[in-house]
Design a protein around this motif. Structure first.
Motif, PDB file in Angstrom:
ATOM      1  N   GLY A  18      22.033  -5.778 -12.059  1.00 40.56           N
ATOM      2  CA  GLY A  18      21.226  -5.737 -13.714  1.00 40.56           C
ATOM      3  C   GLY A  18      22.282  -5.833 -14.527  1.00 40.56           C
ATOM      4  O   GLY A  18      23.153  -6.136 -14.709  1.00 40.56           O
ATOM      5  N   ASP A  19      21.896  -5.190 -15.473  1.00 42.11           N
ATOM      6  CA  ASP A  19      22.311  -5.311 -16.744  1.00 42.11           C
ATOM      7  C   ASP A  19      23.805  -3.928 -16.284  1.00 42.11           C
ATOM      8  O   ASP A  19      23.593  -3.170 -16.158  1.00 42.11           O
ATOM      9  CB  ASP A  19      21.537  -4.393 -17.825  1.00 42.11           C
ATOM     10  CG  ASP A  19      20.711  -5.092 -18.386  1.00 42.11           C
ATOM     11  OD1 ASP A  19      20.544  -6.355 -18.089  1.00 42.11           O
ATOM     12  OD2 ASP A  19      19.659  -4.714 -19.330  1.00 42.11           O
ATOM     13  N   SER A  61      21.372 -12.978  -3.427  1.00 37.70           N
ATOM     14  CA  SER A  61      21.807 -13.303  -4.855  1.00 37.70           C
ATOM     15  C   SER A  61      23.040 -12.757  -5.173  1.00 37.70           C
ATOM     16  O   SER A  61      23.624 -13.497  -5.784  1.00 37.70           O
ATOM     17  CB  SER A  61      21.044 -12.343  -5.826  1.00 37.70           C
ATOM     18  OG  SER A  61      21.219 -10.495  -5.241  1.00 37.70           O
ATOM     19  N   THR A  84      14.311  -2.518  -0.950  1.00 32.62           N
ATOM     20  CA  THR A  84      15.621  -3.552  -2.049  1.00 32.62           C
ATOM     21  C   THR A  84      16.567  -2.867  -1.446  1.00 32.62           C
ATOM     22  O   THR A  84      17.362  -2.182  -1.025  1.00 32.62           O
ATOM     23  CB  THR A  84      15.094  -2.808  -3.065  1.00 32.62           C
ATOM     24  OG1 THR A  84      15.367  -1.209  -3.591  1.00 32.62           O
ATOM     25  CG2 THR A  84      13.546  -2.686  -3.995  1.00 32.62           C
ATOM     26  N   GLY A 102      24.207  -1.086 -13.047  1.00 40.86           N
ATOM     27  CA  GLY A 102      23.407  -2.124 -13.236  1.00 40.86           C
ATOM     28  C   GLY A 102      22.472  -2.007 -12.450  1.00 40.86           C
ATOM     29  O   GLY A 102      21.737  -3.019 -11.888  1.00 40.86           O
ATOM     30  N   GLY A 105      18.106  -0.428 -17.757  1.00 39.46           N
ATOM     31  CA  GLY A 105      17.702  -2.021 -18.388  1.00 39.46           C
ATOM     32  C   GLY A 105      17.107  -3.769 -17.365  1.00 39.46           C
ATOM     33  O   GLY A 105      17.056  -3.511 -16.247  1.00 39.46           O
ATOM     34  N   GLY A 106      16.984  -3.926 -18.088  1.00 42.86           N
ATOM     35  CA  GLY A 106      16.241  -5.400 -16.989  1.00 42.86           C
ATOM     36  C   GLY A 106      14.593  -5.088 -17.417  1.00 42.86           C
ATOM     37  O   GLY A 106      14.342  -4.615 -17.764  1.00 42.86           O
ATOM     38  N   ARG A 107      14.461  -5.553 -15.868  1.00 40.69           N
ATOM     39  CA  ARG A 107      12.907  -5.468 -15.571  1.00 40.69           C
ATOM     40  C   ARG A 107      12.777  -4.612 -15.049  1.00 40.69           C
ATOM     41  O   ARG A 107      12.831  -3.842 -14.642  1.00 40.69           O
ATOM     42  CB  ARG A 107      12.781  -6.962 -14.286  1.00 40.69           C
ATOM     43  CG  ARG A 107      12.978  -7.920 -14.498  1.00 40.69           C
ATOM     44  CD  ARG A 107      12.716  -8.885 -13.384  1.00 40.69           C
ATOM     45  NE  ARG A 107      11.544  -9.296 -12.490  1.00 40.69           N
ATOM     46  CZ  ARG A 107      11.463  -9.641 -11.649  1.00 40.69           C
ATOM     47  NH1 ARG A 107      12.454 -10.824 -11.328  1.00 40.69           N
ATOM     48  NH2 ARG A 107      10.391  -9.435 -10.515  1.00 40.69           N
ATOM     49  N   HIS A 110      12.310  -3.239 -11.331  1.00 38.94           N
ATOM     50  CA  HIS A 110      13.612  -3.550 -10.558  1.00 38.94           C
ATOM     51  C   HIS A 110      13.952  -1.978 -11.178  1.00 38.94           C
ATOM     52  O   HIS A 110      14.039  -1.065 -10.233  1.00 38.94           O
ATOM     53  CB  HIS A 110      14.026  -4.163 -10.898  1.00 38.94           C
ATOM     54  CG  HIS A 110      14.020  -6.204 -10.527  1.00 38.94           C
ATOM     55  ND1 HIS A 110      15.189  -6.572 -11.090  1.00 38.94           N
ATOM     56  CD2 HIS A 110      13.492  -6.176  -9.572  1.00 38.94           C
ATOM     57  CE1 HIS A 110      14.579  -7.930 -10.239  1.00 38.94           C
ATOM     58  NE2 HIS A 110      14.194  -7.455  -9.754  1.00 38.94           N
ATOM     59  N   GLN A 111      13.262  -1.760 -12.339  1.00 35.98           N
ATOM     60  CA  GLN A 111      14.030  -0.286 -12.369  1.00 35.98           C
ATOM     61  C   GLN A 111      13.275   0.723 -12.006  1.00 35.98           C
ATOM     62  O   GLN A 111      13.452   2.054 -11.512  1.00 35.98           O
ATOM     63  CB  GLN A 111      13.635   0.023 -14.163  1.00 35.98           C
ATOM     64  CG  GLN A 111      14.647  -0.930 -15.044  1.00 35.98           C
ATOM     65  CD  GLN A 111      14.867  -0.403 -16.553  1.00 35.98           C
ATOM     66  OE1 GLN A 111      15.377   0.966 -16.819  1.00 35.98           O
ATOM     67  NE2 GLN A 111      14.416  -1.542 -17.304  1.00 35.98           N
ATOM     68  N   GLY A 130      22.976   4.242 -18.031  1.00 35.16           N
ATOM     69  CA  GLY A 130      22.336   3.347 -18.959  1.00 35.16           C
ATOM     70  C   GLY A 130      22.979   3.242 -20.267  1.00 35.16           C
ATOM     71  O   GLY A 130      24.239   3.586 -20.841  1.00 35.16           O
TER      72      GLY A 130
END
Length: 230
Positions: A18-19, A61, A84, A102, A105-107, A110-111, A130
């Motif tokens: 992720g972020d 991924s 996951t 990581g 943040g993002g979706r 997912h969080q 974060g």
């Protein structure tokens, strides 16, 4: 019980896909130098000049180029699709503390999945870094040497009770519930102590308190939830 894929007596950094902020990985690695990647987190690690000691996930991924760069003995595919990559990695790590980057943040979905895993894997202490906050699942007791006025947000993922000192609004008489009472935007009046009767409460403090959170988790007074918790 299967032996862990990664076992270490010191904290471990876990990077997700992720972020990841510009300084996140360096900050985490400064206190937890052994690096493990959850699937696509390996691409981010390599792009920042870090070679993970292990890559764990379903490998849907992580890029082919990175898979070729990472020594094959460091690749640990876990092919099931029921959990996951964060869950796969966390359950195969045995360390006193995991520092995750990581994963925030993002979706939002997912969080939420990451936060669910934090509670279900309560026996594996994990601190998530974060962009604006540090987030962790509250252990049975934690002491944080926060400055007065620090934001302390508490959010339950289960019905939980506990006690506090050093909060502007104490939690002693509250029953937290994800569909009822929550505790976001509380504030410290000085050092904060939280004592929880059961797992299920997430704690968020400012990113600037990262070192204080690490000190609390590495204190000899820190005791994690037992293996059957969560």
């Amino acid at each position: 019980m299967k032996p862990p894929i990664v076992e270490h007596s010191e904290p471990i950094t876990l990077i997700g896909g992720g972020d990841v902020g510009e300084n996140d990985l360096n900050l985490a690695s400064s206190v937890a130098p052994t690096l493990v990647a959850a699937d696509g987190g390996a691409d981010l690690a390599v792009a920042q000049g870090h070679m993970p000691q292990a890559v764990i996930g379903d490998f849907d991924s992580v890029s082919d180029d990175v898979q070729r760069l990472v020594p094959p003995e460091r690749l640990f595919p876990v092919r099931e699709q029921e959990t996951t990559d964060f869950d796969k990695a966390l359950r195969h790590i045995h360390a006193p503390l995991v520092v995750g980057v990581g994963f925030l943040g993002g979706r939002v979905d997912h969080q939420l999945a990451v936060l669910n895993t934090l509670v279900r894997r309560a026996a594996t202490p994990c601190v998530l870094l974060g962009a604006h906050e540090v987030l962790f699942h509250a252990p049975p007791r934690i002491e944080l040497a926060l400055d007065p006025g620090s934001v302390v947000s508490l959010f339950p993922l289960a019905r939980v009770n506990g006690r506090s000192s050093g909060l502007e609004w104490p939690i002693d008489q509250l029953t937290f519930d994800p569909s009822g009472q929550i505790g976001t935007s509380n504030r410290s009046t000085g050092p904060v102590t939280l004592e929880m009767d059961q797992p299920g409460l997430l704690v968020m403090v400012p990113r600037g308190a990262f070192d204080l959170v690490m000190q609390a988790f590495r204190s000899t007074r820190h005791v994690p939830w037992p293996a059957h918790a969560g």
